[in-house]
Design a protein around this motif. Structure first.
Motif, PDB file in Angstrom:
ATOM      1  N   GLY A   1      10.828   5.371   2.887  1.00  0.00           N
ATOM      2  CA  GLY A   1      11.196   4.007   3.246  1.00  0.00           C
ATOM      3  C   GLY A   1      10.013   3.051   3.252  1.00  0.00           C
ATOM      4  N   TRP A   2      10.324   1.774   3.191  1.00  0.00           N
ATOM      5  CA  TRP A   2       9.315   0.717   3.231  1.00  0.00           C
ATOM      6  C   TRP A   2       9.275   0.129   4.636  1.00  0.00           C
ATOM      7  N   TRP A   3       8.069  -0.164   5.112  1.00  0.00           N
ATOM      8  CA  TRP A   3       7.942  -0.764   6.440  1.00  0.00           C
ATOM      9  C   TRP A   3       6.674  -1.600   6.519  1.00  0.00           C
ATOM     10  N   ALA A   4       6.702  -2.567   7.429  1.00  0.00           N
ATOM     11  CA  ALA A   4       5.567  -3.472   7.598  1.00  0.00           C
ATOM     12  C   ALA A   4       4.925  -3.251   8.960  1.00  0.00           C
ATOM     13  N   GLU A   5       3.610  -3.442   9.009  1.00  0.00           N
ATOM     14  CA  GLU A   5       2.889  -3.413  10.283  1.00  0.00           C
ATOM     15  C   GLU A   5       2.847  -4.830  10.835  1.00  0.00           C
ATOM     16  N   ILE A   6       3.547  -5.067  11.928  1.00  0.00           N
ATOM     17  CA  ILE A   6       3.568  -6.388  12.556  1.00  0.00           C
ATOM     18  C   ILE A   6       3.323  -6.214  14.048  1.00  0.00           C
ATOM     19  N   ASP A   7       2.212  -6.800  14.523  1.00  0.00           N
ATOM     20  CA  ASP A   7       1.846  -6.694  15.947  1.00  0.00           C
ATOM     21  C   ASP A   7       1.837  -5.243  16.401  1.00  0.00           C
ATOM     22  N   HIS A   8       1.248  -4.389  15.557  1.00  0.00           N
ATOM     23  CA  HIS A   8       1.077  -2.962  15.848  1.00  0.00           C
ATOM     24  C   HIS A   8       2.401  -2.205  15.920  1.00  0.00           C
ATOM     25  N   ALA A   9       3.469  -2.822  15.434  1.00  0.00           N
ATOM     26  CA  ALA A   9       4.770  -2.159  15.415  1.00  0.00           C
ATOM     27  C   ALA A   9       5.186  -1.877  13.982  1.00  0.00           C
ATOM     28  N   ARG A  10       6.027  -0.860  13.827  1.00  0.00           N
ATOM     29  CA  ARG A  10       6.553  -0.481  12.512  1.00  0.00           C
ATOM     30  C   ARG A  10       7.916  -1.165  12.333  1.00  0.00           C
ATOM     31  N   VAL A  11       7.978  -2.134  11.403  1.00  0.00           N
ATOM     32  CA  VAL A  11       9.163  -2.950  11.218  1.00  0.00           C
ATOM     33  C   VAL A  11       9.760  -2.656   9.842  1.00  0.00           C
ATOM     34  N   PRO A  12      11.047  -2.317   9.756  1.00  0.00           N
ATOM     35  CA  PRO A  12      11.657  -2.044   8.447  1.00  0.00           C
ATOM     36  C   PRO A  12      11.511  -3.224   7.494  1.00  0.00           C
ATOM     37  N   PHE A  13      11.227  -2.907   6.222  1.00  0.00           N
ATOM     38  CA  PHE A  13      11.018  -3.930   5.191  1.00  0.00           C
ATOM     39  C   PHE A  13      12.162  -3.827   4.184  1.00  0.00           C
ATOM     40  N   ASP A  14      12.791  -4.963   3.889  1.00  0.00           N
ATOM     41  CA  ASP A  14      13.884  -4.999   2.919  1.00  0.00           C
ATOM     42  C   ASP A  14      13.284  -5.167   1.519  1.00  0.00           C
ATOM     43  N   HIS A  15      13.167  -4.066   0.782  1.00  0.00           N
ATOM     44  CA  HIS A  15      12.520  -4.141  -0.529  1.00  0.00           C
ATOM     45  C   HIS A  15      13.413  -4.784  -1.580  1.00  0.00           C
ATOM     46  N   ARG A  16      14.695  -4.903  -1.302  1.00  0.00           N
ATOM     47  CA  ARG A  16      15.585  -5.556  -2.279  1.00  0.00           C
ATOM     48  C   ARG A  16      15.372  -7.066  -2.301  1.00  0.00           C
ATOM     49  N   SER A  17      15.136  -7.662  -1.144  1.00  0.00           N
ATOM     50  CA  SER A  17      14.895  -9.106  -1.073  1.00  0.00           C
ATOM     51  C   SER A  17      13.427  -9.441  -0.853  1.00  0.00           C
ATOM     52  N   PHE A  18      12.611  -8.409  -0.616  1.00  0.00           N
ATOM     53  CA  PHE A  18      11.189  -8.561  -0.300  1.00  0.00           C
ATOM     54  C   PHE A  18      10.998  -9.477   0.909  1.00  0.00           C
ATOM     55  N   THR A  19      11.682  -9.120   1.974  1.00  0.00           N
ATOM     56  CA  THR A  19      11.560  -9.839   3.241  1.00  0.00           C
ATOM     57  C   THR A  19      11.420  -8.842   4.377  1.00  0.00           C
TER      58      THR A  19
ATOM     59  N   ARG B   1      -6.835 -18.950   5.256  1.00  0.00           N
ATOM     60  CA  ARG B   1      -6.041 -19.423   4.118  1.00  0.00           C
ATOM     61  C   ARG B   1      -4.790 -18.589   3.867  1.00  0.00           C
ATOM     62  N   PHE B   2      -4.827 -17.316   4.289  1.00  0.00           N
ATOM     63  CA  PHE B   2      -3.746 -16.403   3.937  1.00  0.00           C
ATOM     64  C   PHE B   2      -3.224 -15.677   5.176  1.00  0.00           C
ATOM     65  N   ASP B   3      -1.924 -15.644   5.295  1.00  0.00           N
ATOM     66  CA  ASP B   3      -1.235 -14.904   6.350  1.00  0.00           C
ATOM     67  C   ASP B   3      -0.785 -13.578   5.742  1.00  0.00           C
ATOM     68  N   ALA B   4      -1.615 -12.544   5.912  1.00  0.00           N
ATOM     69  CA  ALA B   4      -1.385 -11.262   5.229  1.00  0.00           C
ATOM     70  C   ALA B   4      -0.595 -10.303   6.107  1.00  0.00           C
ATOM     71  N   THR B   5       0.391  -9.649   5.501  1.00  0.00           N
ATOM     72  CA  THR B   5       1.185  -8.620   6.165  1.00  0.00           C
ATOM     73  C   THR B   5       1.052  -7.327   5.375  1.00  0.00           C
ATOM     74  N   LEU B   6       0.664  -6.255   6.045  1.00  0.00           N
ATOM     75  CA  LEU B   6       0.518  -4.962   5.385  1.00  0.00           C
ATOM     76  C   LEU B   6       1.883  -4.294   5.283  1.00  0.00           C
TER      77      LEU B   6
ATOM     78  N   THR C   1       0.833  -1.202   0.000  1.00  0.00           N
ATOM     79  CA  THR C   1       0.000   0.000   0.000  1.00  0.00           C
ATOM     80  C   THR C   1       0.865   1.249   0.000  1.00  0.00           C
ATOM     81  N   GLY C   2       0.218   2.388  -0.262  1.00  0.00           N
ATOM     82  CA  GLY C   2       0.923   3.683  -0.235  1.00  0.00           C
ATOM     83  C   GLY C   2       1.389   4.103  -1.608  1.00  0.00           C
ATOM     84  N   GLY C   3       2.709   4.204  -1.773  1.00  0.00           N
ATOM     85  CA  GLY C   3       3.261   4.652  -3.044  1.00  0.00           C
ATOM     86  C   GLY C   3       3.767   6.073  -2.962  1.00  0.00           C
TER      87      GLY C   3
END
Length: 326
Positions: free
Chosen positions: A48-66, A36-41, A11-13
């Motif tokens: 920068g890219w970041w993921a919402e995990i357990d209500h925390a802002r976690v850095p997202f590695d967009h080069r490896s998509f992890t 059926r699906f384990d979704a991560t926003l 999301t975003g952009g």
């Protein structure tokens, strides 16, 4: 219970459409089948890219998509505008061999560019408006525009959605400002297009249960504004009727044309085709939306519901016929 599929919902952009993208992603996260699906926003922001995990802002590695060592089985892209709708993220995912929910990078790069899409559809004998493309830093000929396009006309950015940067130009005197406005929105130059008067419609196309494209019920869009601009789309100043009150022959023609566009452009997942009907035999295509709005008030999910497909079933269908088919 089988292991859930790990899905990153992007999301975003980097464009003005980011707030709309966040609403679309919220709908996906709220209605995705969690059994059926384990979704991560995953937020794709300019800083920068970041993921919402357990209500925390976690850095997202967009080069490896992890994120935090987690890999993903696929990516559900709901970024309207760059870098999700213009093929940039798709190119990266394809290089990493990670499946996603849209057309490939080539398809998305073309359908995001209004001028290139119009030229492509015209070559494939699909009805489009008369138009002239103006590239960035290119001179333009007002006499040629007046002769070929005429007034009134639309001036649009080639690479922007949600009606950002569009002007309805009534006179030659207003043309220059409108072109400069369009050139200043996005990076793809401008498109000067004939003003077409008629009834406006939009048709969603999704894969059926076997993966073949199927057209959703046709929606008619009415507004008291001069045209279907941002305020009409998102400010409650339009009226949508689904299914549209039209003859079966007209509906079938529009749906067939939408499927033809979807196939010709090699679209995947959920796409929306905007068209106008001018009491002629064939509707005219106005725009191809490679990642249409997916919020609770967006047109395509409403069309799916009118066809008996719930939001959860629609999300599952898209994942099954894109990510799981690759």
């Amino acid at each position: 219970m089988p292991e859930r599929l790990a899905i990153a919902v992007l999301t975003g952009g980097y464009s003005e459409e980011a707030p709309i993208s966040r609403k679309s992603a919220a709908m996906v996260m709220n209605h995705i089948d969690a059994d059926r699906f384990d979704a991560t926003l995953v937020h794709v922001d300019p800083d920068g890219w970041w993921a919402e995990i357990d209500h925390a802002r976690v850095p997202f590695d967009h080069r490896s998509f992890t994120v935090a060592g987690k890999n993903f089985d696929g990516v559900f892209i709901v970024i309207h505008g760059t870098p999700g709708e213009d093929g940039r993220i798709q190119a990266q995912l394809e290089a990493l061999n990670i499946p996603h929910t849209t057309g490939d990078a080539k398809c998305m790069a073309m359908t995001f560019h209004k001028g290139k899409t119009t030229d492509f559809l015209r070559k494939h004998q699909i009805a489009v408006a008369q138009s002239i493309r103006i590239e960035n830093n290119e001179s333009w000929d007002g006499d040629a525009i007046e002769e070929l396009i005429g007034f009134p006309c639309f001036v649009k950015p080639n690479e922007a959605g949600s009606s950002f940067g569009i002007s309805l130009v009534e006179t030659r005197a207003a043309l220059s400002d409108a072109i400069q406005k369009a050139l200043g929105t996005g990076e793809g130059g401008a498109l000067v297009e004939t003003f077409l008067q008629g009834r406006e419609f939009t048709i969603g196309v999704i894969p059926d249960e076997q993966g073949s494209p199927m057209a959703l019920p046709v929606t008619e869009i009415r507004t008291d504004r001069t045209y279907f601009d941002y305020e009409a789309k998102y400010g409650g100043e339009s009226e949508e009727t689904t299914p549209a009150n039209i003859d079966d022959s007209v509906r079938q023609e529009m749906q067939a044309q939408a499927i033809a566009v979807y196939k010709a452009t090699a679209c995947k997942g959920m796409v929306r085709i905007d068209s106008i009907w001018m009491n002629s035999e064939v509707p005219t295509v106005l725009e191809v939306n490679g990642i249409p709005g997916f919020s609770d008030v967006s047109i395509s999910p409403k069309q799916a519901e009118a066809a008996g497909i719930s939001k959860t079933a629609l999300i599952t269908r898209i994942i099954q016929q894109t990510i799981l088919k690759k």
